[in-house]
Scaffold this active site. Structure first.
Site, short mmCIF file in Angstrom:
data_model
loop_
_atom_site.label_atom_id
_atom_site.label_comp_id
_atom_site.label_asym_id
_atom_site.label_seq_id
_atom_site.Cartn_x
_atom_site.Cartn_y
_atom_site.Cartn_z
N CYS B 86 0.84 -1.20 0.00
CA CYS B 86 0.00 0.00 0.00
C CYS B 86 0.87 1.25 0.00
O CYS B 86 1.52 1.55 -0.99
CB CYS B 86 -0.98 -0.04 1.17
SG CYS B 86 -2.34 1.12 1.00
N HIS B 202 -3.53 -5.67 1.15
CA HIS B 202 -2.92 -5.84 2.48
C HIS B 202 -2.94 -7.30 2.91
O HIS B 202 -3.85 -7.70 3.64
CB HIS B 202 -3.70 -5.02 3.51
CG HIS B 202 -3.48 -3.55 3.45
ND1 HIS B 202 -2.47 -2.93 4.14
CD2 HIS B 202 -4.15 -2.57 2.80
CE1 HIS B 202 -2.53 -1.61 3.92
NE2 HIS B 202 -3.53 -1.37 3.10
#
Lengths: 88, 230, 734
Positions: B86, B202
């Site tokens: 991310c 994630h």
């Protein structure tokens, strides 16, 4: 000495935010103008460059290249003003 | 295995990464602050999610100048595995360790939800043996819209460096499966050497049964298996 | 003789009598900064002057209550050496004027209340109320508020795990933004907002002070009139990145023994934080205002005292440990500056370059602030309202009505909202938004779970504030019990119109009694909360909306139960004693937007038995899903059970009532739909708790078919219904 750095997406890249704003303007009766969104950085260089606008421009360019714009997707323009008043 | 998790002031997934590596996988993991100069001899580096320096400019634009990033660069140059998740992916592109950039989502809003990710391309520390699978992994970002110029995209595709792609649950590429407008549905890529990997999803958020999803485990297992082979 | 004109006094939100009292207290004319200090501390927002006499009636004690109201947040014992710290607070007025920043700073403020106590924030929830969906301002307000909450919570890295969003015309001119924060701390590391120890230094930590938000606290204490949108300069701007630094810096400082007390600068900024810290400790304080870090030039003592710049804390450090405090905070790049000293003078003193500009007895500011017993006048009793005339649909038209109800933004899926919130960061979210009746977050380092629910049905409170408020507590408790947690304690956010109107004050008083009754009956004391008055525009007030935030605990978070049917073939049961009615229902609101009565029946004893039965069943692992029947009634609840999970339908005979629409869409507290593989065991538990159980059949297939008295009244494909429900919210705001 003051500078203004304007950072925008490269012309070929879709500007989703600009499009959304253009649509909103359209719905408010402004037709549907082409809108490109950018960011403006006003930089006060103080007395660093005396009156040397070209030296100031070089410094502002360096700032834009190193941090303020991402060359992968953005371009920038620079305005320099020698006035001590408001923004150029 | 020793993991250094690089912690910028606004990182907010650093604790999650450390937690998964230590408590779920029983590894050694520790945070290294952005202003440190020593990575403390890790076997792999994680750049976690978050908002490194507030990210009011571009995400990761300021983080790349942190003292620790010189060490990350050197570690990567030596071939050490570096994984950016991310915000970590965003930082890796800003630092020039990965090509391209991550723009604001096409829908102009933050998106937090499960995405289906097709694992493909060449073998990397994170995807060894996972290629060909479709994983359900959450995304949570406002700037995950991968962009690169045509030549870069062509090169990435030709070299098998697109390693994660947004797909439908059955693995097909569809317009609806792409949540953020990313070019070529790209969710993650690697560098030319294959040791630096960046991805928007994630995996640390889906590695425990308690959280209802363990698909992320496979990526961590790949990371650990790689070390065992060395 | 006053040197201030009546106009100046009025602009400070003070009455002439209050001003006279200030002069009497001081024995002189207040200085300009003193007038500012009194104006904010004696505002409704800070002083609770209209509500204090009533708030005393709330139950605040219990064996598991560690700290009740009075500190920055409430604290309950979670066992294993952990405590849960939580509070809910309103940011209604700022959010109406500037929705994004108003909501964002609301989140920032409530987070600070929690980490001020030494707790690591683990969850956020937001209860939002907007006007009618087609009101010209609603879409703009919804987008701004949701964006504001998301941008702040996402950046600070605290998951927004749940909430509640509803629409009603009474909020057209006064939206509600109530944010709740939940944190965890070790039981022996709780920090209080006390300025103790004569000679201890007072530190200012965080962002610099600018001119933002000056008189925000008095703004929140005035009703809106035409032109209040011009108040924009008052609204503060939040910086979630600084908040994140502040959380980490504070928790790091608190991990060492450096602090005597700590408090965030919230409403009324430096003034209220410092005065309240001195008042709690019974001490005095001297502040050197010229030392406060300033963002703008030419700031005055008045502005520094009243500024509501965000992301600032006040710390009282143990004398001799200043260097370590400065070192730790500086590492996070935050301003840290010694601005004052604790004294034993009992006086609140401010100096400006050596000259005293404020000198007030601390007690006058806080404990002896004005208190009013405002007149109460009962509003028209809702029981007297006649049953409304509504069209009775024929035959299977009820399927279409159900679709319409599911598409109403109050009932429709809130995915559009929670997709914009990071609800997973910190990897503790066991049940996130849209999964269970309550959110469940794990308690760090244990197997335990913390269950969280917020809500309040404003229409029911408009019909009967006492019963409506009690019902809000009961429903929140039921939500928590549905996922498998024991309801422990509440925080509340009491949103009302102007207390200067006797009918509003009566409703407030009634609501307090309703909350008190329900909290007593359910053993869930009130440990923190806030009051927001003056939610009215040009004389038109909101429904009384006493928002309730419930915290529950469960021993094993992995056993948390979702709302929807998880597996085909399970038996579906309706449990509970409630008798549905039409008063104040979402169904009725489709035909007439003023709430019409009578309100539905409500029995606290039956609520308690239902919660006990649920917990007993959960302990035996009997329930595979549990969902309370709320807005939209039984038909909506059963449809919702098929939207998540395995996407299963049901073919069922539902209990007949006086009217068909009551059977399908009537509402009342105290009914739950569960699915189980062990009907006999569930029935025997319910029998022991004197609860009615109705077998509704087995969940299977992809249709919802409901029969009343043997006749099919609803028959629709789940996918058709789900499409209405999925797009209802987005359709209203986009």
């Amino acid at each position: 000495m003051k500078g203004r750095i304007t950072v925008q997406l490269r012309p070929a890249i879709l500007d989703a935010e600009g499009k959304a704003i253009a649509r909103a303007l359209g719905s408010l009766g402004f037709g549907e103008p082409a809108v490109r969104v950018g960011r403006v950085f006003e930089v006060d260089l103080g007395a660093d460059f005396g009156g040397d606008a070209e030296a100031a421009r070089a410094r502002l360019t360096e700032m834009a290249q190193k941090l303020l714009a991402n060359p992968v997707m953005e371009t920038f323009t620079i305005d320099v003003s020698t006035g001590t008043g408001g923004a150029p | 295995m020793r993991f250094a998790v690089v912690s910028f002031p606004g990182s907010n997934c650093d604790d999650d990464c450390v937690r998964v590596l230590t408590e779920v996988f029983g590894q050694t993991a520790f945070k290294v602050r952005h202003d440190e100069h020593d990575l403390r001899a890790p076997d792999a580096i994680l750049l976690p999610g978050g908002f490194s320096f507030g990210d009011y400019l571009r995400c990761g634009a300021i983080a790349r100048f942190s003292p620790i990033m010189a060490e990350v660069q050197a570690f990567a140059a030596r071939g050490g595995p570096v994984v950016g998740i991310c915000n970590g992916f965003q930082i890796l592109t800003e630092a020039g360790l990965l090509p391209g950039a991550l723009r604001r989502n096409a829908g102009l809003s933050f998106i937090c939800e499960d995405a289906y990710i097709g694992v493909e391309g060449r073998e990397t520390p994170l995807t060894r043996g996972v290629q060909g699978q479709v994983l359900r992994i959450p995304i949570a970002h406002n700037e995950g819209n991968y962009f690169a110029d045509t030549e870069t995209l062509t090169a990435l595709e030709a070299e098998g460096r697109v390693i994660f792609r947004y797909v439908a649950p059955d693995g097909r590429r569809t317009a609806e499966a792409n949540p953020n407008g990313a070019a070529n549905d790209i969710a993650g890529i690697c560098n030319a050497a294959g040791n630096v990997v960046g991805l928007m999803p994630h995996p640390e958020r889906c590695a425990e049964a308690l959280l209802g999803n363990t698909d992320g485990r496979r990526l961590f297992e790949s990371l650990l298996a790689g070390e065992a082979q060395r | 003789m006053s040197t201030y004109s009546p106009e100046v006094i009025k602009r400070h939100g003070l009455t002439q009598e209050e001003y006279a009292r200030i002069e009497r207290t001081l024995g002189r004319t207040p200085t300009w900064p003193e007038l500012g200090v009194f104006s904010v501390l004696w505002s409704e927002h800070c002083s609770y002057k209209s509500s204090r006499v009533h708030l005393r009636r709330l139950p605040t004690k219990g064996p598991h209550v560690v700290l009740g109201p009075g500190e920055n947040a409430g604290v309950i014992d979670a066992g294993d050496g952990w405590v849960v710290v939580f509070k809910m607070e309103s940011h209604n007025h700022p959010s109406y004027i500037e929705p994004k920043q108003g909501a964002a700073t609301g989140v920032g403020g409530i987070l600070r209340d929690v980490f001020t106590m030494g707790a690591r924030p683990i969850a956020l929830l937001d209860a939002l109320r907007f006007g009618r969906p087609d009101h010209p301002k609603t879409a703009h307000l919804v987008k701004g508020v949701v964006h504001g909450i998301g941008s702040y919570g996402n950046c600070v890295g605290v998951p927004t795990v749940g909430g509640d969003v509803a629409f009603d015309p009474s909020y057209d001119g006064n939206i509600l933004v109530n944010a709740m924060a939940v944190g965890v701390a070790r039981a022996d590391r709780i920090f209080l907002g006390r300025a103790e120890g004569v000679g201890n230094p007072v530190f200012y930590v965080g962002s610099k002070t600018g001119r933002d938000g000056i008189h925000g606290a008095t703004m929140a204490s005035e009703e809106f009139g035409a032109g209040s949108e011009e108040k924009r300069p008052n609204v503060q701007v939040g910086d979630p990145f600084i908040e994140k630094l502040l959380i980490e810096a504070c928790l790091e400082v608190m991990s060492e023994d450096l602090l005597v007390g700590i408090q965030d600068m919230g409403a009324a900024g430096l003034t209220s934080s410092s005065a309240e810290m001195a008042a709690r400790a019974g001490s005095g304080l001297i502040l050197h205002l010229d030392r406060v870090p300033m963002r703008e030039t030419g700031m005055t003592p008045y502005e520094l005292l009243l500024s509501e710049s965000q992301e600032r804390m006040l710390m009282v450090c143990e004398h001799g440990k200043e260097a370590r405090l400065i070192e730790l905070v500086s590492r996070w790049g935050l301003d840290v500056c010694e601005v004052g000293t604790v004294t034993d003078s009992g006086r609140y003193v401010g100096t400006w370059h050596g000259e005293t500009v404020v000198d007030i007895p601390v007690s006058a500011l806080v404990d002896d602030a004005p208190k009013y017993e405002r007149p109460l006048a009962p509003a028209r009793r809702a029981d007297n309202v006649h049953e409304p005339a509504i069209p009775v649909p024929e035959g299977e038209e009820y399927s279409a009505v159900l679709g319409d109800l599911l598409a109403r933004p109050t009932i429709a899926s809130k995915r559009w909202v929670y997709r914009q919130y990071d609800h997973m960061v910190r990897t503790g979210t066991v049940l996130g938004p849209g999964v269970g009746d309550a959110a469940v977050v794990r308690l760090p380092d244990t197997k335990k779970g913390v269950a969280l629910s917020v809500g309040c049905n404003g229409r029911q409170c408009a019909l009967d504030p006492r019963r409506g408020a009690a019902q809000a507590v009961a429903e929140a408790a039921l939500n928590v019990a549905c996922v498998g947690a024991r309801p422990m304690a509440i925080t509340d956010c009491l949103n009302f119109a102007s207390p200067e109107r006797s009918a509003v004050m009566w409703a407030f008083s009634e609501a307090i009694d309703g909350i008190a009754e329900a909290c007593e009956a359910l053993s869930t004391p009130v440990v923190s909360g806030n009051v927001s008055f003056y939610n009215e525009t040009e004389g038109r007030g909101i429904h009384p909306t006493p928002m309730i935030g419930m915290v529950g605990l469960m021993d094993d978070a992995s056993r948390a139960v979702p709302s929807a049917f998880p597996e085909a073939g399970l038996e579906v049961l309706l449990i509970g004693e409630g008798r549905p009615g039409l008063g104040g229902t979402e169904f009725l609101a489709m035909y007439d937007e003023t709430p019409l009565g009578p309100p539905s029946g409500f029995d606290l004893g039956a609520q308690r038995r239902l919660i006990d039965a649920l917990l007993e069943g959960h302990a035996g692992g009997l329930f595979r899903s549990a969902h309370d029947v709320a807005e939209g009634g039984l038909a909506v609840a059963l449809a919702e059970c098929g939207f998540g999970g395995a996407g299963l339908g049901l073919s069922a005979d539902i209990p007949a009532e006086d009217r068909l629409d009551v059977a399908l869409f009537g509402e009342c507290a105290g009914r739950v739909v569960v699915s189980t593989a062990n009907v006999a065991e569930v029935e025997s538990i319910c029998a022991r708790h004197y609860l009615k159980v109705v077998r509704l059949g087995r969940c299977r297939g992809d249709r919802l078919t409901l029969r009343v008295a043997g006749q099919v009244r609803v028959d629709a494909g789940l996918s058709t219904l789900k499409a209405r429900w999925s797009h209802g919210f987005e359709g209203a705001v986009e």
